[in-house]
Design a protein around this motif. Structure first.
Motif, PDB file in Angstrom:
ATOM      1  N   ALA A 309       0.833  -1.211   0.000  1.00  0.00           N
ATOM      2  CA  ALA A 309       0.000   0.000   0.000  1.00  0.00           C
ATOM      3  C   ALA A 309       0.864   1.256   0.000  1.00  0.00           C
ATOM      4  N   VAL A 310       1.923   1.243   0.806  1.00  0.00           N
ATOM      5  CA  VAL A 310       2.822   2.393   0.881  1.00  0.00           C
ATOM      6  C   VAL A 310       3.556   2.596  -0.436  1.00  0.00           C
ATOM      7  N   LEU A 311       4.118   1.510  -0.973  1.00  0.00           N
ATOM      8  CA  LEU A 311       4.915   1.624  -2.195  1.00  0.00           C
ATOM      9  C   LEU A 311       4.050   1.949  -3.406  1.00  0.00           C
ATOM     10  N   ARG A 312       2.812   1.518  -3.373  1.00  0.00           N
ATOM     11  CA  ARG A 312       1.905   1.844  -4.468  1.00  0.00           C
ATOM     12  C   ARG A 312       1.659   3.350  -4.541  1.00  0.00           C
ATOM     13  N   VAL A 313       1.607   4.005  -3.367  1.00  0.00           N
ATOM     14  CA  VAL A 313       1.401   5.453  -3.321  1.00  0.00           C
ATOM     15  C   VAL A 313       2.694   6.198  -3.634  1.00  0.00           C
ATOM     16  N   THR A 314       3.770   5.828  -2.988  1.00  0.00           N
ATOM     17  CA  THR A 314       5.019   6.586  -3.115  1.00  0.00           C
ATOM     18  C   THR A 314       5.798   6.240  -4.369  1.00  0.00           C
ATOM     19  N   GLY A 315       5.493   5.111  -4.973  1.00  0.00           N
ATOM     20  CA  GLY A 315       6.235   4.727  -6.163  1.00  0.00           C
ATOM     21  C   GLY A 315       5.809   5.458  -7.407  1.00  0.00           C
ATOM     22  N   VAL A 316       4.625   6.101  -7.363  1.00  0.00           N
ATOM     23  CA  VAL A 316       4.104   6.810  -8.537  1.00  0.00           C
ATOM     24  C   VAL A 316       4.789   8.155  -8.715  1.00  0.00           C
ATOM     25  N   GLY A 317       5.084   8.814  -7.644  1.00  0.00           N
ATOM     26  CA  GLY A 317       5.680  10.160  -7.694  1.00  0.00           C
ATOM     27  C   GLY A 317       5.313  10.921  -6.449  1.00  0.00           C
ATOM     28  N   ARG A 318       6.094  11.943  -6.150  1.00  0.00           N
ATOM     29  CA  ARG A 318       5.917  12.640  -4.885  1.00  0.00           C
ATOM     30  C   ARG A 318       5.496  14.087  -5.057  1.00  0.00           C
TER      31      ARG A 318
END
Length: 325
Positions: A309-318
Motif C-alpha cells: 500500500a505504501v509503495l503503491r502510493v510513493t512509487g508513482v511520484g511525490r
C-alpha cells in the motif's frame, strides 16, 4: 480576510415606523468609560444575518414590540487591531464579559481577549485557565457572530502562546474540528484558518498526540480535517525529528487513512506518505544493519499488504500540494 481577525459591532439606525435603533461603538473598548451602554430589548426568536460584503454582515433581531434592531458586524484583520486604552479595567471585566448572556458584550469581551493576547501577552497568560473554557463556551454559541469571533480568538491564542496552550488545547481542538466540518461556509473557513494557526504554531511533538484520536473518530468529515492537520504538522518535525518520533508509527497512521471514506483524508494520507519517504531518504545512512532504500525499509518493517500500500502510493511520484498551505 486573514486567518485571524476581530469583530467590531455597530447598531445601525433604521428609518420607518416599525424599526428602532440603538447606537453602540466598540472600536476601542475599555477606554476609561467602561463598557458602552446598550439599550436592552426583549428579543424574540426571530433573527437573520445578511452579508454586506467586505467582511461585514447585518444582523436583524425581531423585538416583541414589532420593531427590528439591525446590528452591523464587521470582521477586522488581526494586524489592524488597536491596543487597549485601559488595560487594567479590561482585565478586571474580562471574565465576567466572556460569561455574559448579552451577545454584544460577549463579542466585545472576545475582542478584548484578542487585544490582550496581542499587546499584553504576559498579563493574559495568567488568565488563560479562566479564559479558555469561556472561549470554548462561545464556540458552542448558536449565534454565528459570537461563534466566529470565538474561532478567531482561538487562532490568536494559538499564534501568541504556542506551546504554552497545549494543556488546554483539547476542548478548543474538538470545537474547531466540528466547526470546520459544518455546512456554514464562513464558519467553516474561519475554523480551518484557526486550525492552520494551531498546526503552524504549536510544536508537532506536542500536537500530534492530540490529533491522533480524532483520526479514528466516527465522523468522516472530522477525520478528514484531523488528517489534514496531521499532514500539515508532521513536516515541521524535520527529517531527524520524524526519525526520532518514529517514522514507522507515522506510516501506519497514513496507511489507515488511505482507505478512509472521504477523499480529503485519502489525499492527506498520500501527501503524508510522500513526505515521510522524503524524510527517510534524507536521513537514511546505508550500512550493514539498516536497509538503504525506501522499498527495502518498507518491505522489512511492515507486513506485505501494508508495504505494498505504501509503495503503491510513493512509487508513482511525490509531487503534489501541501494541504493547508
Amino acid at each position: 480576510m486573514s486567518e485571524v481577525g476581530c469583530m467590531d459591532i455597530k447598531t445601525l439606525p433604521e428609518t420607518g415606523s416599525n424599526r428602532s435603533s440603538t447606537i453602540g461603538g466598540f472600536d476601542k473598548p475599555c477606554n476609561g468609560n467602561g463598557v458602552a451602554n446598550i439599550e436592552e430589548h426583549p428579543v424574540t426568536t426571530t433573527s437573520s444575518m445578511v452579508s454586506a460584503g467586505n467582511g461585514v454582515v447585518s444582523v436583524e433581531s425581531g423585538l416583541e414590540n414589532g420593531n427590528v434592531e439591525v446590528t452591523e458586524v464587521e470582521y477586522i484583520e488581526s494586524e489592524n487591531l488597536s491596543d487597549l486604552e485601559d488595560v487594567d479595567t479590561c482585565i478586571k471585566e474580562l471574565v465576567a464579559g466572556l460569561d455574559s448572556k448579552d451577545w454584544v458584550l460577549l463579542c466585545e469581551s472576545l475582542n478584548n481577549a484578542r487585544r490582550l493576547s496581542k499587546f499584553h501577552e504576559e498579563k493574559m497568560l495568567d488568565m488563560l485557565g479562566d479564559v479558555i473554557p469561556l472561549i470554548v463556551k462561545s464556540l458552542k454559541n448558536p449565534r454565528s457572530a459570537v461563534c466566529k469571533t470565538a474561532i478567531m480568538a482561538s487562532g490568536d491564542l494559538f499564534i501568541t502562546y504556542k506551546d504554552h496552550i497545549i494543556d488546554s488545547v483539547d476542548p478548543l481542538l474538538v470545537q474547531l474540528l466540528l466547526k470546520s466540518s459544518q455546512d456554514k461556509r464562513f464558519l467553516c473557513e474561519a475554523a480551518e484558518k484557526a486550525l492552520v494557526a494551531l498546526t503552524t504554531s504549536v510544536s508537532p511533538t506536542l500536537l500530534l498526540p492530540k490529533l491522533q484520536p480524532h483520526l479514528l473518530g466516527k465522523n468522516p468529515r472530522i477525520r478528514a480535517k484531523a488528517s489534514m492537520c496531521f499532514c500539515r504538522s508532521v513536516p515541521r518535525l524535520g527529517a531527524e525529528g520524524i526519525k526520532a518520533y518514529g517514522i514507522d508509527k507515522l506510516i501506519l497512521v497514513a496507511v489507515r487513512q488511505l482507505s478512509d471514506k472521504l477523499p480529503e483524508s485519502r489525499e492527506a494520507a498520500r501527501t503524508l506518505l510522500s513526505q515521510l519517504q522524503t524524510a527517510y531518504e534524507e536521513s537514511a545512512v546505508p550500512n550493514e544493519s539498516e536497509p538503504c532504500s525506501w522499498e527495502q525499509f518498507c518491505s522489512s518493517t511492515f507486513p506485505p499488504s501494508t508495504a505494498q500500500a505504501v509503495l503503491r502510493v510513493t512509487g508513482v511520484g511525490r509531487e503534489g500540494p501541501i494541504l493547508g498551505s
